[in-house]
Design a protein around this motif. Structure first.
Motif, PDB file in Angstrom:
ATOM      1  N   MET A  25       0.839  -1.205   0.000  1.00 51.83           N
ATOM      2  CA  MET A  25       0.000   0.000   0.000  1.00 51.83           C
ATOM      3  C   MET A  25       0.866   1.245   0.000  1.00 51.83           C
ATOM      4  N   ARG A  26       2.021   1.177   0.659  1.00 50.09           N
ATOM      5  CA  ARG A  26       2.910   2.335   0.705  1.00 50.09           C
ATOM      6  C   ARG A  26       3.406   2.655  -0.702  1.00 50.09           C
ATOM      7  N   LYS A  27       3.781   1.627  -1.447  1.00 46.23           N
ATOM      8  CA  LYS A  27       4.283   1.865  -2.808  1.00 46.23           C
ATOM      9  C   LYS A  27       3.173   2.421  -3.694  1.00 46.23           C
ATOM     10  N   GLN A  28       1.976   1.916  -3.502  1.00 43.06           N
ATOM     11  CA  GLN A  28       0.846   2.462  -4.265  1.00 43.06           C
ATOM     12  C   GLN A  28       0.645   3.929  -3.945  1.00 43.06           C
ATOM     13  N   ALA A  29       0.817   4.280  -2.690  1.00 40.09           N
ATOM     14  CA  ALA A  29       0.614   5.662  -2.270  1.00 40.09           C
ATOM     15  C   ALA A  29       1.663   6.572  -2.910  1.00 40.09           C
ATOM     16  N   ILE A  30       2.892   6.088  -2.999  1.00 38.39           N
ATOM     17  CA  ILE A  30       3.964   6.904  -3.602  1.00 38.39           C
ATOM     18  C   ILE A  30       3.670   7.115  -5.086  1.00 38.39           C
ATOM     19  N   LEU A  31       3.236   6.074  -5.763  1.00 41.32           N
ATOM     20  CA  LEU A  31       2.911   6.185  -7.200  1.00 41.32           C
ATOM     21  C   LEU A  31       1.781   7.185  -7.403  1.00 41.32           C
ATOM     22  N   LEU A  32       0.805   7.108  -6.559  1.00 38.78           N
ATOM     23  CA  LEU A  32      -0.358   8.008  -6.663  1.00 38.78           C
ATOM     24  C   LEU A  32       0.064   9.450  -6.429  1.00 38.78           C
ATOM     25  N   ALA A  33       0.978   9.649  -5.487  1.00 37.06           N
ATOM     26  CA  ALA A  33       1.464  11.000  -5.196  1.00 37.06           C
ATOM     27  C   ALA A  33       2.193  11.562  -6.422  1.00 37.06           C
ATOM     28  N   GLY A  34       2.998  10.733  -7.084  1.00 36.98           N
ATOM     29  CA  GLY A  34       3.708  11.179  -8.280  1.00 36.98           C
ATOM     30  C   GLY A  34       2.765  11.594  -9.389  1.00 36.98           C
ATOM     31  N   LEU A  35       1.721  10.784  -9.579  1.00 35.47           N
ATOM     32  CA  LEU A  35       0.736  11.094 -10.633  1.00 35.47           C
ATOM     33  C   LEU A  35       0.012  12.393 -10.317  1.00 35.47           C
ATOM     34  N   LEU A  36      -0.252  12.609  -9.057  1.00 31.61           N
ATOM     35  CA  LEU A  36      -0.952  13.821  -8.629  1.00 31.61           C
ATOM     36  C   LEU A  36      -0.101  15.048  -8.924  1.00 31.61           C
ATOM     37  N   VAL A  37       1.178  14.937  -8.673  1.00 32.83           N
ATOM     38  CA  VAL A  37       2.078  16.064  -8.919  1.00 32.83           C
ATOM     39  C   VAL A  37       2.142  16.361 -10.413  1.00 32.83           C
ATOM     40  N   VAL A  38       2.196  15.322 -11.237  1.00 34.59           N
ATOM     41  CA  VAL A  38       2.204  15.520 -12.699  1.00 34.59           C
ATOM     42  C   VAL A  38       0.961  16.287 -13.122  1.00 34.59           C
ATOM     43  N   ALA A  39      -0.159  15.880 -12.564  1.00 35.34           N
ATOM     44  CA  ALA A  39      -1.421  16.542 -12.918  1.00 35.34           C
ATOM     45  C   ALA A  39      -1.376  18.009 -12.513  1.00 35.34           C
ATOM     46  N   LEU A  40      -0.806  18.282 -11.353  1.00 37.07           N
ATOM     47  CA  LEU A  40      -0.718  19.681 -10.875  1.00 37.07           C
ATOM     48  C   LEU A  40       0.166  20.504 -11.802  1.00 37.07           C
ATOM     49  N   VAL A  41       1.253  19.932 -12.247  1.00 35.68           N
ATOM     50  CA  VAL A  41       2.179  20.668 -13.118  1.00 35.68           C
ATOM     51  C   VAL A  41       1.509  20.981 -14.452  1.00 35.68           C
TER      52      VAL A  41
END
Lengths: 213, 191
Positions: free
Chosen positions: A106-122
């Protein structure tokens, strides 16, 4: 008093008790049957107290669980199993590392999700902001930044950052960076064209030749 | 009336689904949730601690072996566990009846409780045993309702799912059982 009548009274009284009414209040509602209802509530109280008295030995649950044949691990992550029963603190050890494996995944999934979120913000930032001339260029030295860190050295030329001061993760956005650079080139080209257009004195002559229309 | 705490049924169904897929942690969690209620139920139905321990083990082993057949969408996990427990108790009494006549005077094995004053303890124990002795005079349905309702603290709705009866039927059985218990206790006092 018939048996049916008694049972109906008992039923009403028990239902009132379940709804939270106090026993004295219930007894006052059935003054002719106080003795019966007192005995009934006494029996119910004894039965309820039995629940706390009856406790199985703790070892019984462990014994039951130990008789379960080992099953396949449903998680994809392998975890080293500890056979030290002292670490389990009274619980079978395989429960603990199953939980650990799931938490890790679940931790790794959370990190991946955080990365995708940042891409979307950019991407959103790129759409809504007008990047200054020099404020978007990224040096190779910023490629090593961790996600979520401040972009303190984003502007290498020393000019002020984007108007909104948006924090941008640069290290993991190489592709987006390239796209933005491409857009920037287009924009700066347009700006240069505008400047050239304005400085073109031949157009002044055009104005004169048109006779001040 | 105290109530046994159970997680929401959806949560338990999720655990059952995981257990069906072979998740041992889910199994363990399910066992922890149902272990005490099942043991208590069996204890009061057979009124023998040693037998109750054995039968409880049997119940959980049966459930483990048959969990693949459990349909998570259709059935209540609570009803499933207690149906297996109930059938186990019925099989026990059937076997016992075949071996010997059931001993209606069998006493409950004493539970250790050394905190209270011995005299008070004895009075309380006598009172409890009288009530528990009177339970033996109930029919099987009545015993089940009394144990599930007043000892386990289940709602009428939950009991109706376990026993496969309507809630109205459960209420009637409950009240009749209490009346019968009261009569037996009064008869006992008058002896």
């Amino acid at each position: 008093m018939t048996e049916n009548n008694i049972e109906k009274i008992i039923q009403e009284a028990v239902e009132l008790r379940e709804k939270g009414k106090l026993i004295p209040e219930i007894l006052s509602l059935f003054p002719k049957h106080i003795k019966v209802l007192e005995e009934i509530f006494g029996i119910i109280e004894i039965l309820s107290s039995e629940k706390e008295r009856i406790k199985p030995p703790k070892e019984l649950l462990m014994k039951i669980i130990s008789r379960i044949p080992s099953s396949e691990n449903v998680t994809e992550i392998e975890v080293n199993r500890s056979l030290d029963k002292r670490e389990s603190k009274g619980r079978p050890s395989f429960f603990r590392f199953e939980r650990f494996a799931r938490l890790n995944f679940m931790r790794k999934q959370a990190i991946l999700l955080a990365g995708l979120l940042v891409v979307a913000l950019v991407i959103l930032a790129g759409i809504y902001l007008q990047p200054p001339e020099t404020s978007v260029s990224q040096g190779p030295s910023t490629g090593g930044q961790e996600p979520g860190t401040e972009e303190g050295n984003k502007d290498v030329s020393g000019t002020s950052p984007a108007p909104t001061g948006a924090v941008v993760d640069v290290s993991s956005l190489v592709n987006v960076e390239t796209e933005l650079d491409g857009e920037l080139e287009g924009i700066t080209t347009d700006v240069s064209d505008m400047e050239a257009f304005e400085s073109d004195t031949s157009l002044n002559n055009l104005d004169e030749s048109l006779g001040g229309f | 009336m105290s109530r046994e705490y159970f997680p929401a049924e959806n949560g338990i169904k999720r655990l059952m689904q995981l257990a069906k897929e072979g998740d041992t942690e889910a199994f363990g969690r399910i066992y922890e949730i149902y272990f005490l209620p099942v043991f208590r139920y069996i204890y009061f139905r057979v009124q023998d601690r040693v037998e109750a321990e054995d039968l409880t083990q049997n119940v959980f082993l049966k459930i483990f072996n048959s969990i693949e057949n459990f349909r998570v969408q259709d059935k209540s996990p609570l009803a499933y566990f207690f149906t297996v427990a109930r059938n186990t108790v019925i099989d026990y009494w059937r076997k016992k009846k075949n071996i010997a006549e059931s001993d209606n005077t069998k006493r409950i094995v004493n539970m250790p409780d050394s905190q209270k004053d011995p005299k008070k303890l004895l009075e309380e124990r006598e009172k409890e045993e009288t009530v528990l002795e009177a339970i033996k005079h109930l029919t099987e349905d009545q015993q089940e309702v009394i144990v599930l309702k007043f000892i386990q603290g289940f709602s009428n709705k939950e009991i109706s799912k376990i026993l496969g009866k309507t809630e109205d039927a459960i209420r009637q059985i409950q009240c009749r059982s209490l009346r019968v218990l009261r009569e037996h206790l009064n008869n006992f006092k008058n002896i």
